[in-house]
Design a protein around this motif. Structure first.
Motif, PDB file in Angstrom:
ATOM      1  N   PRO A  80      -1.915  49.820  38.318  1.00  0.00           N
ATOM      2  CA  PRO A  80      -2.077  48.495  38.926  1.00  0.00           C
ATOM      3  C   PRO A  80      -2.613  48.529  40.360  1.00  0.00           C
ATOM      4  O   PRO A  80      -3.079  47.491  40.869  1.00  0.00           O
ATOM      5  N   ASP A  81      -2.569  49.679  41.031  1.00  0.00           N
ATOM      6  CA  ASP A  81      -3.109  49.790  42.384  1.00  0.00           C
ATOM      7  C   ASP A  81      -4.619  49.566  42.415  1.00  0.00           C
ATOM      8  O   ASP A  81      -5.202  49.392  43.492  1.00  0.00           O
ATOM      9  N   LEU A  82      -5.266  49.558  41.245  1.00  0.00           N
ATOM     10  CA  LEU A  82      -6.721  49.389  41.178  1.00  0.00           C
ATOM     11  C   LEU A  82      -7.142  47.920  41.265  1.00  0.00           C
ATOM     12  O   LEU A  82      -8.338  47.642  41.410  1.00  0.00           O
ATOM     13  N   GLU A  83      -6.217  47.014  41.207  1.00  0.00           N
ATOM     14  CA  GLU A  83      -6.567  45.591  41.164  1.00  0.00           C
ATOM     15  C   GLU A  83      -7.448  45.192  42.354  1.00  0.00           C
ATOM     16  O   GLU A  83      -7.103  45.444  43.518  1.00  0.00           O
ATOM     17  N   GLY A  84      -8.586  44.585  42.035  1.00  0.00           N
ATOM     18  CA  GLY A  84      -9.495  44.101  43.059  1.00  0.00           C
ATOM     19  C   GLY A  84     -10.324  45.160  43.743  1.00  0.00           C
ATOM     20  O   GLY A  84     -11.120  44.844  44.635  1.00  0.00           O
ATOM     21  N   LYS A  85     -10.195  46.417  43.305  1.00  0.00           N
ATOM     22  CA  LYS A  85     -10.914  47.514  43.955  1.00  0.00           C
ATOM     23  C   LYS A  85     -12.110  47.963  43.112  1.00  0.00           C
ATOM     24  O   LYS A  85     -12.083  47.887  41.885  1.00  0.00           O
ATOM     25  N   ASP A  86     -13.147  48.459  43.777  1.00  0.00           N
ATOM     26  CA  ASP A  86     -14.316  49.000  43.080  1.00  0.00           C
ATOM     27  C   ASP A  86     -13.966  50.369  42.515  1.00  0.00           C
ATOM     28  O   ASP A  86     -13.484  51.249  43.237  1.00  0.00           O
ATOM     29  N   LEU A  87     -14.226  50.545  41.228  1.00  0.00           N
ATOM     30  CA  LEU A  87     -13.901  51.789  40.530  1.00  0.00           C
ATOM     31  C   LEU A  87     -15.156  52.327  39.864  1.00  0.00           C
ATOM     32  O   LEU A  87     -15.739  51.673  39.000  1.00  0.00           O
ATOM     33  N   CYS A  88     -15.591  53.501  40.271  1.00  0.00           N
ATOM     34  CA  CYS A  88     -16.765  54.125  39.671  1.00  0.00           C
ATOM     35  C   CYS A  88     -16.461  54.543  38.232  1.00  0.00           C
ATOM     36  O   CYS A  88     -15.323  54.897  37.904  1.00  0.00           O
ATOM     37  N   ALA A  89     -17.489  54.517  37.386  1.00  0.00           N
ATOM     38  CA  ALA A  89     -17.309  54.851  35.977  1.00  0.00           C
ATOM     39  C   ALA A  89     -18.644  55.298  35.392  1.00  0.00           C
ATOM     40  O   ALA A  89     -19.682  55.229  36.048  1.00  0.00           O
ATOM     41  N   ILE A  90     -18.591  55.766  34.146  1.00  0.00           N
ATOM     42  CA  ILE A  90     -19.775  56.190  33.412  1.00  0.00           C
ATOM     43  C   ILE A  90     -20.074  55.158  32.330  1.00  0.00           C
ATOM     44  O   ILE A  90     -19.192  54.789  31.553  1.00  0.00           O
ATOM     45  N   GLN A  91     -21.310  54.700  32.274  1.00  0.00           N
ATOM     46  CA  GLN A  91     -21.701  53.722  31.262  1.00  0.00           C
ATOM     47  C   GLN A  91     -21.379  54.233  29.854  1.00  0.00           C
ATOM     48  O   GLN A  91     -21.602  55.397  29.545  1.00  0.00           O
ATOM     49  N   GLY A  92     -20.858  53.362  29.022  1.00  0.00           N
ATOM     50  CA  GLY A  92     -20.587  53.720  27.637  1.00  0.00           C
ATOM     51  C   GLY A  92     -19.213  54.292  27.388  1.00  0.00           C
ATOM     52  O   GLY A  92     -18.861  54.557  26.234  1.00  0.00           O
ATOM     53  N   SER A  93     -18.393  54.486  28.433  1.00  0.00           N
ATOM     54  CA  SER A  93     -17.042  55.018  28.243  1.00  0.00           C
ATOM     55  C   SER A  93     -16.167  53.972  27.550  1.00  0.00           C
ATOM     56  O   SER A  93     -16.164  52.797  27.937  1.00  0.00           O
ATOM     57  N   TYR A  94     -15.419  54.386  26.540  1.00  0.00           N
ATOM     58  CA  TYR A  94     -14.712  53.448  25.676  1.00  0.00           C
ATOM     59  C   TYR A  94     -13.580  52.699  26.381  1.00  0.00           C
ATOM     60  O   TYR A  94     -13.179  51.616  25.961  1.00  0.00           O
ATOM     61  N   LEU A 139     -13.379  51.397  29.485  1.00  0.00           N
ATOM     62  CA  LEU A 139     -13.706  50.558  30.642  1.00  0.00           C
ATOM     63  C   LEU A 139     -13.241  49.110  30.476  1.00  0.00           C
ATOM     64  O   LEU A 139     -12.739  48.494  31.417  1.00  0.00           O
ATOM     65  N   ARG A 140     -13.410  48.548  29.294  1.00  0.00           N
ATOM     66  CA  ARG A 140     -13.034  47.144  29.096  1.00  0.00           C
ATOM     67  C   ARG A 140     -11.546  46.940  29.329  1.00  0.00           C
ATOM     68  O   ARG A 140     -11.139  46.003  30.035  1.00  0.00           O
ATOM     69  N   GLU A 141     -10.718  47.813  28.759  1.00  0.00           N
ATOM     70  CA  GLU A 141      -9.274  47.642  28.912  1.00  0.00           C
ATOM     71  C   GLU A 141      -8.845  47.804  30.362  1.00  0.00           C
ATOM     72  O   GLU A 141      -7.995  47.054  30.853  1.00  0.00           O
ATOM     73  N   ILE A 142      -9.439  48.782  31.055  1.00  0.00           N
ATOM     74  CA  ILE A 142      -9.073  48.994  32.456  1.00  0.00           C
ATOM     75  C   ILE A 142      -9.467  47.794  33.306  1.00  0.00           C
ATOM     76  O   ILE A 142      -8.724  47.353  34.195  1.00  0.00           O
ATOM     77  N   SER A 143     -10.637  47.243  33.000  1.00  0.00           N
ATOM     78  CA  SER A 143     -11.094  46.070  33.734  1.00  0.00           C
ATOM     79  C   SER A 143     -10.199  44.862  33.471  1.00  0.00           C
ATOM     80  O   SER A 143      -9.821  44.133  34.400  1.00  0.00           O
ATOM     81  N   GLN A 144      -9.834  44.656  32.210  1.00  0.00           N
ATOM     82  CA  GLN A 144      -9.046  43.482  31.847  1.00  0.00           C
ATOM     83  C   GLN A 144      -7.569  43.646  32.210  1.00  0.00           C
ATOM     84  O   GLN A 144      -6.931  42.705  32.702  1.00  0.00           O
ATOM     85  N   LYS A 145      -7.040  44.834  31.973  1.00  0.00           N
ATOM     86  CA  LYS A 145      -5.606  45.055  32.163  1.00  0.00           C
ATOM     87  C   LYS A 145      -5.238  45.234  33.633  1.00  0.00           C
ATOM     88  O   LYS A 145      -4.203  44.720  34.094  1.00  0.00           O
ATOM     89  N   TYR A 146      -6.096  45.954  34.370  1.00  0.00           N
ATOM     90  CA  TYR A 146      -5.748  46.282  35.753  1.00  0.00           C
ATOM     91  C   TYR A 146      -6.623  45.574  36.789  1.00  0.00           C
ATOM     92  O   TYR A 146      -6.470  45.804  37.985  1.00  0.00           O
ATOM     93  N   LYS A 147      -7.557  44.732  36.313  1.00  0.00           N
ATOM     94  CA  LYS A 147      -8.389  43.904  37.194  1.00  0.00           C
ATOM     95  C   LYS A 147      -9.218  44.724  38.180  1.00  0.00           C
ATOM     96  O   LYS A 147      -9.484  44.290  39.302  1.00  0.00           O
ATOM     97  N   ALA A 148      -9.627  45.923  37.758  1.00  0.00           N
ATOM     98  CA  ALA A 148     -10.501  46.744  38.598  1.00  0.00           C
ATOM     99  C   ALA A 148     -11.939  46.251  38.472  1.00  0.00           C
ATOM    100  O   ALA A 148     -12.345  45.742  37.424  1.00  0.00           O
ATOM    101  N   ASN A 149     -12.713  46.407  39.526  1.00  0.00           N
ATOM    102  CA  ASN A 149     -14.141  46.070  39.502  1.00  0.00           C
ATOM    103  C   ASN A 149     -14.915  47.315  39.082  1.00  0.00           C
ATOM    104  O   ASN A 149     -15.079  48.249  39.880  1.00  0.00           O
ATOM    105  N   ILE A 150     -15.361  47.361  37.843  1.00  0.00           N
ATOM    106  CA  ILE A 150     -16.034  48.546  37.309  1.00  0.00           C
ATOM    107  C   ILE A 150     -17.464  48.609  37.834  1.00  0.00           C
ATOM    108  O   ILE A 150     -18.241  47.663  37.680  1.00  0.00           O
ATOM    109  N   VAL A 151     -17.793  49.750  38.462  1.00  0.00           N
ATOM    110  CA  VAL A 151     -19.154  50.022  38.933  1.00  0.00           C
ATOM    111  C   VAL A 151     -19.660  51.199  38.102  1.00  0.00           C
ATOM    112  O   VAL A 151     -19.317  52.353  38.373  1.00  0.00           O
ATOM    113  N   ALA A 152     -20.440  50.909  37.050  1.00  0.00           N
ATOM    114  CA  ALA A 152     -20.814  51.935  36.076  1.00  0.00           C
ATOM    115  C   ALA A 152     -22.165  52.564  36.400  1.00  0.00           C
ATOM    116  O   ALA A 152     -23.112  51.882  36.796  1.00  0.00           O
ATOM    117  N   PHE A 153     -22.240  53.873  36.196  1.00  0.00           N
ATOM    118  CA  PHE A 153     -23.454  54.652  36.443  1.00  0.00           C
ATOM    119  C   PHE A 153     -23.887  55.348  35.158  1.00  0.00           C
ATOM    120  O   PHE A 153     -23.089  55.559  34.243  1.00  0.00           O
TER     121      PHE A 153
END
Length: 267
Positions: free
Chosen positions: A134-148, A150-164
């Motif tokens: 939950p510490d990720l809420e509202g924070k930019d989080l780097c990620a890899i495009q296509g990782s399975y 990402l949706r749950e992390i974005s929805q569950k923990y409200k992180a801002n996914i920045v995918a590369f």
């Protein structure tokens, strides 16, 4: 009319025979199997100092080729294009940290048994003080495009996914402070922390979530045919003999409970 019918039947039979030949015969005729692999995922698939592909999954690709009596042609892929390459016929096989899930099973042939397993975790600077997801809420989080995951992390923990597109771009963004952490497979994060001095001031702060097995993939139409069955036999033998456990250790990867469970199951 009879002559026309005979010609038509001949064409149909020839087409059926060609379709039935499948990928396994195509590989034998070509004398090579074209395998999509990672080249940015140390130590599963990466480039050595001379630019040669090496790693655990590279070894697996070459072992399959040897068992089929052909050469291995390795094609670099990333999460966002590996299944597309297989569908387009640009590769014959995927061995590229491909998580197995129901959605992907409608696109490519996920061969059983699975050969590895991993979940989601985060590589983050210790100075960021992350303790729980939950510490990720509202924070930019780097990620890899296509990782399975990402949706749950974005929805569950409200992180801002920045995918590369790939690991180099994502890690560059992480190290220059563009994101609070990099979410990726826990196996990759663990290996980086164990082997790479550049991550001395980083950590994997969370409990691993969304554990998912990895699958080797063949074209969907080939899953239950001779080709898919052959790959399944090879993976089963890897588990039965302990080959995967030995390869895992040879590449300095932490012991995998999944591999031990599969070895006990199949031996």
């Amino acid at each position: 009319m009879k002559k026309v019918l005979k010609i038509a039947v001949g064409v149909i039979l020839a087409s059926t025979t060609l379709a039935g030949a499948g990928t396994l015969d195509k590989i034998a005729e070509a004398g090579k199997i074209v395998v999509g692999v990672k080249n940015d995922y140390r130590p599963w698939g990466y480039l050595d100092a001379e630019g040669n592909p090496v790693g655990l999954e590279i070894d697996l690709a070459r072992d399959i080729a040897e068992r089929l009596g052909v050469e291995a042609e390795l094609v670099p892929v990333v999460a966002s294009n590996r299944m597309e390459f297989l569908q387009q016929g640009r590769i014959d096989l995927i061995i590229a940290t491909l998580g197995d899930n129901p959605q992907r099973r409608t696109v490519v042939g996920m061969v059983e048994p699975n050969y590895y397993a991993a979940g989601a975790n985060v590589l983050a600077p210790k100075a960021n003080g992350l303790k729980e997801w939950p510490d990720l809420e509202g924070k930019d989080l780097c990620a890899i495009q296509g990782s399975y995951y990402l949706r749950e992390i974005s929805q569950k923990y409200k992180a801002n996914i920045v995918a590369f597109a790939g690991v180099p771009e994502a890690t560059a963004a992480l190290t220059n402070g563009s994101c609070v952490g990099l979410v990726y497979d826990n196996t990759w994060v663990e290996s980086q922390l164990m082997t790479e001095a550049v991550w001395a001031d980083y950590e994997m702060p969370f409990a691993t979530e969304q554990l998912q097995p990895w699958a080797i993939a063949v074209p969907l139409a080939e899953l239950d045919e001779a080709y898919g069955q052959k790959i399944s036999e090879i993976i089963t033998d890897w588990h039965k003999t302990g080959y995967l456990i030995e390869a895992n250790a040879a590449h300095g990867i932490a012991d995998s409970p999944f591999l031990q469970e599969q070895h006990e199951k199949f031996r």
